[in-house]
Design an enzyme around this catalytic site. Sequence first.
Site, PDB file in Angstrom:
ATOM      1  CB  VAL A  12      -0.958  -0.007   1.198  1.00 29.80           C
ATOM      2  CG1 VAL A  12      -1.743   1.304   1.277  1.00 29.80           C
ATOM      3  CG2 VAL A  12      -1.923  -1.188   1.115  1.00 29.80           C
ATOM      4  CE1 TYR A  98      -5.398   2.935   3.727  1.00 30.63           C
ATOM      5  CE2 TYR A  98      -3.150   3.438   4.385  1.00 30.63           C
ATOM      6  CZ  TYR A  98      -4.231   3.675   3.565  1.00 30.63           C
ATOM      7  OH  TYR A  98      -4.163   4.636   2.597  1.00 30.63           O
ATOM      8  CB  THR A 100      -6.972  -5.957   9.155  1.00 27.79           C
ATOM      9  OG1 THR A 100      -7.238  -7.257   8.630  1.00 27.79           O
ATOM     10  CG2 THR A 100      -6.793  -6.099  10.665  1.00 27.79           C
ATOM     11  CE1 TYR A 124      -1.796  -7.719  10.765  1.00 23.54           C
ATOM     12  CE2 TYR A 124      -3.900  -8.687  10.132  1.00 23.54           C
ATOM     13  CZ  TYR A 124      -2.924  -7.725   9.964  1.00 23.54           C
ATOM     14  OH  TYR A 124      -3.074  -6.762   9.002  1.00 23.54           O
TER      15      TYR A 124
END
Length: 304
Positions: A12, A98, A100, A124
Amino acid sequence: MRLMVTGCRGQVGWELTRSLAVLGEVIACDRNEADLTHPASLKAVVDRIRPDVIVNAAAYTMVDKAEDEEALAVTINAEAVRALAQASRDVGALFVHYSTEYVFDGMKSGAYVETDAPNPINAYGRSKLTGEQAVADAAGDWLVFRTSWVYAARGKNFLRTMLRLASERETLRVVADQVGAPTSARMIAELTAHAIRQAMGERASGRFESGLFHLTASGSTTWRGFASRIVDAARALLPPDAVATRAIEAIATSEYPTPARRQANSVLDNGKFERRFGLRRAPWDESMQRVLEEIVEQGGTRTF
């Protein structure tokens, strides 16, 4: 406008350095310039650059490895994010970050909306959720975009892996009971640039509101469906001998065990993003076609 991008060598981040250039001066920072493994060092970086916008594209993204390195994942995905968000607030910058779909457990039958309760099922996801909360706690001006199944023309990702395997194997076995929206880094970066332009206008007129938004390609598929479309598109674009795969077998998640648990449903509802920014999200297969064509144009099909 001065825009600072962290993680500029990532999927990204690399695309952002292209897309944000139309907005002003882009200061692209890799790990040497902005090391998220050392959160205490980040304030000095921000104070030196004094950006109008910080876009944090740096992250710990090794989902399986995070099961053994959760402390490091938290340092990068939460503690460093907190430091950046606070430094951004202190210099009066807009902070863009960002997150997720991994913040959810994947048990919902329909698409997740921003107000659904997070419940990460792996290390994560926990680290990314803590990062989201850190951004909000910093109390500056911020935008957080949750995305999913990210891939790009460069780097390690599902699309490039499938292209490599398709050149080597006649049969592929791919998980078919996980659903999500494959989202290209290029699309994320392009939509981020438009959102930042609008957000800065809102800030100038006193109308800006910070917020969390889902940002993925439109539509959804399984990993097997994604793989099938990749192989079909590659077969149409490449010489006949470049694609060896003739069959893609559907397998269950249980047949492909991984250290980190995966969600059955990763689909995110993007209605809030569309209402706020008025931007069209391309269908996932349309975006994939663009990325694959870029790879072919660059002659990169032999380097996976």
